[in-house]
Design a protein around this motif. Structure first.
Motif, mmCIF file in Angstrom:
data_model
loop_
_atom_site.group_PDB
_atom_site.id
_atom_site.type_symbol
_atom_site.label_atom_id
_atom_site.label_comp_id
_atom_site.label_asym_id
_atom_site.label_seq_id
_atom_site.Cartn_x
_atom_site.Cartn_y
_atom_site.Cartn_z
ATOM 1 N N ILE A 87 13.101 58.672 44.032
ATOM 2 C CA ILE A 87 12.983 57.791 45.194
ATOM 3 C C ILE A 87 14.361 57.377 45.713
ATOM 4 O O ILE A 87 14.656 57.473 46.909
ATOM 5 C CB ILE A 87 12.137 56.549 44.853
ATOM 6 C CG1 ILE A 87 10.684 56.963 44.583
ATOM 7 C CG2 ILE A 87 12.202 55.512 45.966
ATOM 8 C CD1 ILE A 87 9.796 55.844 44.076
ATOM 9 N N VAL A 88 15.202 56.942 44.787
ATOM 10 C CA VAL A 88 16.543 56.468 45.174
ATOM 11 C C VAL A 88 17.393 57.596 45.725
ATOM 12 O O VAL A 88 18.165 57.398 46.677
ATOM 13 C CB VAL A 88 17.229 55.798 43.967
ATOM 14 C CG1 VAL A 88 18.674 55.462 44.293
ATOM 15 C CG2 VAL A 88 16.472 54.532 43.561
ATOM 16 N N ASP A 89 17.261 58.785 45.162
ATOM 17 C CA ASP A 89 18.059 59.921 45.632
ATOM 18 C C ASP A 89 17.766 60.269 47.085
ATOM 19 O O ASP A 89 18.598 60.882 47.756
ATOM 20 C CB ASP A 89 17.807 61.154 44.752
ATOM 21 C CG ASP A 89 18.530 61.081 43.415
ATOM 22 O OD1 ASP A 89 19.354 60.156 43.236
ATOM 23 O OD2 ASP A 89 18.274 61.938 42.541
ATOM 24 N N ARG A 90 16.604 59.894 47.565
ATOM 25 C CA ARG A 90 16.254 60.153 48.969
ATOM 26 C C ARG A 90 16.729 59.049 49.897
ATOM 27 O O ARG A 90 16.665 59.187 51.120
ATOM 28 C CB ARG A 90 14.736 60.281 49.110
ATOM 29 C CG ARG A 90 14.158 61.596 48.634
ATOM 30 C CD ARG A 90 12.653 61.561 48.707
ATOM 31 N NE ARG A 90 12.151 61.152 50.014
ATOM 32 C CZ ARG A 90 11.757 62.012 50.977
ATOM 33 N NH1 ARG A 90 11.809 63.315 50.760
ATOM 34 N NH2 ARG A 90 11.297 61.580 52.130
ATOM 35 N N GLY A 91 17.172 57.938 49.321
ATOM 36 C CA GLY A 91 17.592 56.815 50.148
ATOM 37 C C GLY A 91 16.540 55.738 50.287
ATOM 38 O O GLY A 91 16.728 54.767 51.028
ATOM 39 N N ASP A 92 15.417 55.870 49.567
ATOM 40 C CA ASP A 92 14.371 54.849 49.578
ATOM 41 C C ASP A 92 14.564 53.907 48.393
ATOM 42 O O ASP A 92 15.415 54.125 47.534
ATOM 43 C CB ASP A 92 12.988 55.496 49.502
ATOM 44 C CG ASP A 92 12.652 56.315 50.740
ATOM 45 O OD1 ASP A 92 12.990 55.870 51.846
ATOM 46 O OD2 ASP A 92 12.063 57.403 50.589
ATOM 47 N N GLU A 93 13.735 52.859 48.350
ATOM 48 C CA GLU A 93 13.758 51.914 47.242
ATOM 49 C C GLU A 93 12.370 51.857 46.613
ATOM 50 O O GLU A 93 11.369 51.823 47.335
ATOM 51 C CB GLU A 93 14.164 50.520 47.716
ATOM 52 C CG GLU A 93 15.546 50.445 48.332
ATOM 53 C CD GLU A 93 15.865 49.058 48.858
ATOM 54 O OE1 GLU A 93 15.029 48.143 48.657
ATOM 55 O OE2 GLU A 93 16.920 48.888 49.476
ATOM 56 N N PRO A 94 12.270 51.852 45.279
ATOM 57 C CA PRO A 94 10.962 51.750 44.628
ATOM 58 C C PRO A 94 10.265 50.448 45.014
ATOM 59 O O PRO A 94 10.910 49.414 45.218
ATOM 60 C CB PRO A 94 11.306 51.765 43.135
ATOM 61 C CG PRO A 94 12.666 52.375 43.059
ATOM 62 C CD PRO A 94 13.367 51.957 44.311
ATOM 63 N N GLY A 95 8.960 50.507 45.133
ATOM 64 C CA GLY A 95 8.187 49.317 45.478
ATOM 65 C C GLY A 95 7.758 48.571 44.229
ATOM 66 O O GLY A 95 8.562 48.268 43.362
ATOM 67 N N GLY A 96 6.458 48.316 44.128
ATOM 68 C CA GLY A 96 5.950 47.554 43.000
ATOM 69 C C GLY A 96 5.462 46.189 43.442
ATOM 70 O O GLY A 96 5.358 45.884 44.624
ATOM 71 N N GLY A 97 5.153 45.344 42.466
ATOM 72 C CA GLY A 97 4.685 44.005 42.778
ATOM 73 C C GLY A 97 3.175 43.915 42.784
ATOM 74 O O GLY A 97 2.468 44.783 42.262
ATOM 75 N N THR A 98 2.670 42.883 43.399
ATOM 76 C CA THR A 98 1.249 42.564 43.358
ATOM 77 C C THR A 98 0.514 43.042 44.609
ATOM 78 O O THR A 98 1.123 43.287 45.646
ATOM 79 C CB THR A 98 1.054 41.045 43.250
ATOM 80 O OG1 THR A 98 1.535 40.430 44.475
ATOM 81 C CG2 THR A 98 1.823 40.477 42.069
#
Length: 339
Positions: A301-312
């Motif tokens: 994910i990071v290598d593409r320039g995005d940020e991992p999500g997550g949470g509720t």
């Protein structure tokens, strides 16, 4: 309602980033029969409303193995492109609330109901939120051949052309797409100079024309423009996130560029049909968060320039509601329609 710089919709950064709020689950009481802690008992279909290769499709495929490992069941991607993702959204909206069909949906879902008012576009607020898969800011880019080097110069050029009776030509992947409405919001922030929107059938052909110099500028997600920035074909002017992007650390944020209340996030979320039981939501959300902790998934994910999500689930619900309201006002203020 016309949106101004002082609009409360934009006055809080939290309106554009994840925050926790209560999620109405009243409809779930009517579908208690679907509450099965043994879920999933059969392969789960992840519907993606866009062709393979885009940011939404990538989100589903990046998390596929992690979901399978956590839940011990097969997950299958089903790309059902059309009407800006609405074909897939309609199928999940009509699906049984058993968790066997889930939707990988993007933030454009919060815009389309305001733009396509006669096509029965799905209101994403009626879907059951499970969790954020990934997110990223947008980047304002110009062709490498452009004389524009900074955001300040971009503003000067936009206003100079408007004054002379000409316009900046900017592209997007379609009327009402996130890059389109983001540029319209930026135009408001600049005082409303004329700009010419050139819609395309997808982001890829727009990028081709932008790099060739047939367009002057464009917004798109970091993961979309990053390869072309690296190759020297595009020049970034600013990012719309609350902080700078690690892949392009020299590019200032909108706030650093002098634009107030302009934190725009592109997000991908996992949704279920209306009435999906709390037990299934909890189990799916837990599997999603587990998958997002996998180092390999995070790296992809990071290598593409995005940020991992997550949470509720509540965080995705809040994000969906906030964007739905915000973009509805932008669409109305700028008379954007595809009807």
């Amino acid at each position: 309602m016309t949106i101004t710089k002082k609009s409360p919709v934009y006055s809080r950064r939290s309106a554009l980033i994840l925050s926790v709020a209560a999620l109405g689950l009243g409809a779930l009481a009517t579908t208690a029969a679907w509450a099965q802690t043994s879920w999933p008992t059969k392969p789960v279909t992840l519907l993606v409303g866009f062709p393979p290769g885009g940011q939404t499709d990538f989100a589903g495929r990046a998390l596929l193995n992690g979901l399978q490992s956590s839940l011990g069941q097969s997950f299958v991607i089903d790309n059902k492109a059309g009407v800006n993702g609405n074909i897939a959204s309609i199928e999940v909206m009509r699906a049984a609330p058993d968790g066997n069909k889930l939707l990988v949906g993007n933030g454009s879902m919060t815009i389309m109901p305001h733009v396509y008012t006669k096509l029965g576009i799905v209101d994403p607020q009626k879907l059951t939120p499970i969790g954020v898969m990934l997110q990223s800011p947008l980047v304002l880019v110009v062709p490498a051949s452009s004389p524009i080097k900074t955001y300040a110069q971009f503003v000067e050029e936009v206003k100079a052309r408007d004054k002379s009776g000409k316009t900046i030509d900017y592209g997007s992947g379609g009327t009402g797409a996130l890059p389109h409405v983001t540029m319209e919001l930026l135009r408001e922030r600049m005082g409303g100079p004329k700009m010419n929107h050139v819609p395309y059938k997808g982001s890829s052909p727009a990028m081709v024309d932008l790099m060739a110099g047939r367009l002057d500028a464009m917004f798109d997600a970091t993961s979309v423009v990053a390869p072309f920035i690296k190759s020297g074909q595009l020049r970034p002017l600013m990012v719309t996130g609350p902080k700078r992007v690690a892949m392009i650390p020299d590019v200032p944020t909108a706030t650093e560029s002098g634009i107030k209340d302009f934190t725009i996030i592109s997000f991908i979320g996992l949704y279920g049909p209306p009435g999906l039981s709390p037990d299934i939501v909890k189990k799916a959300n837990g599997a999603l968060n587990t998958a997002l902790k996998d180092p390999g998934v995070v790296k992809s994910i990071v290598d593409r320039g995005d940020e991992p999500g997550g949470g509720t689930p509540e965080q995705l619900a809040t994000l969906t509601r906030t964007h739905y309201k915000m973009w509805g006002e932008v669409v109305k203020a700028n008379h954007i329609t595809a009807d």
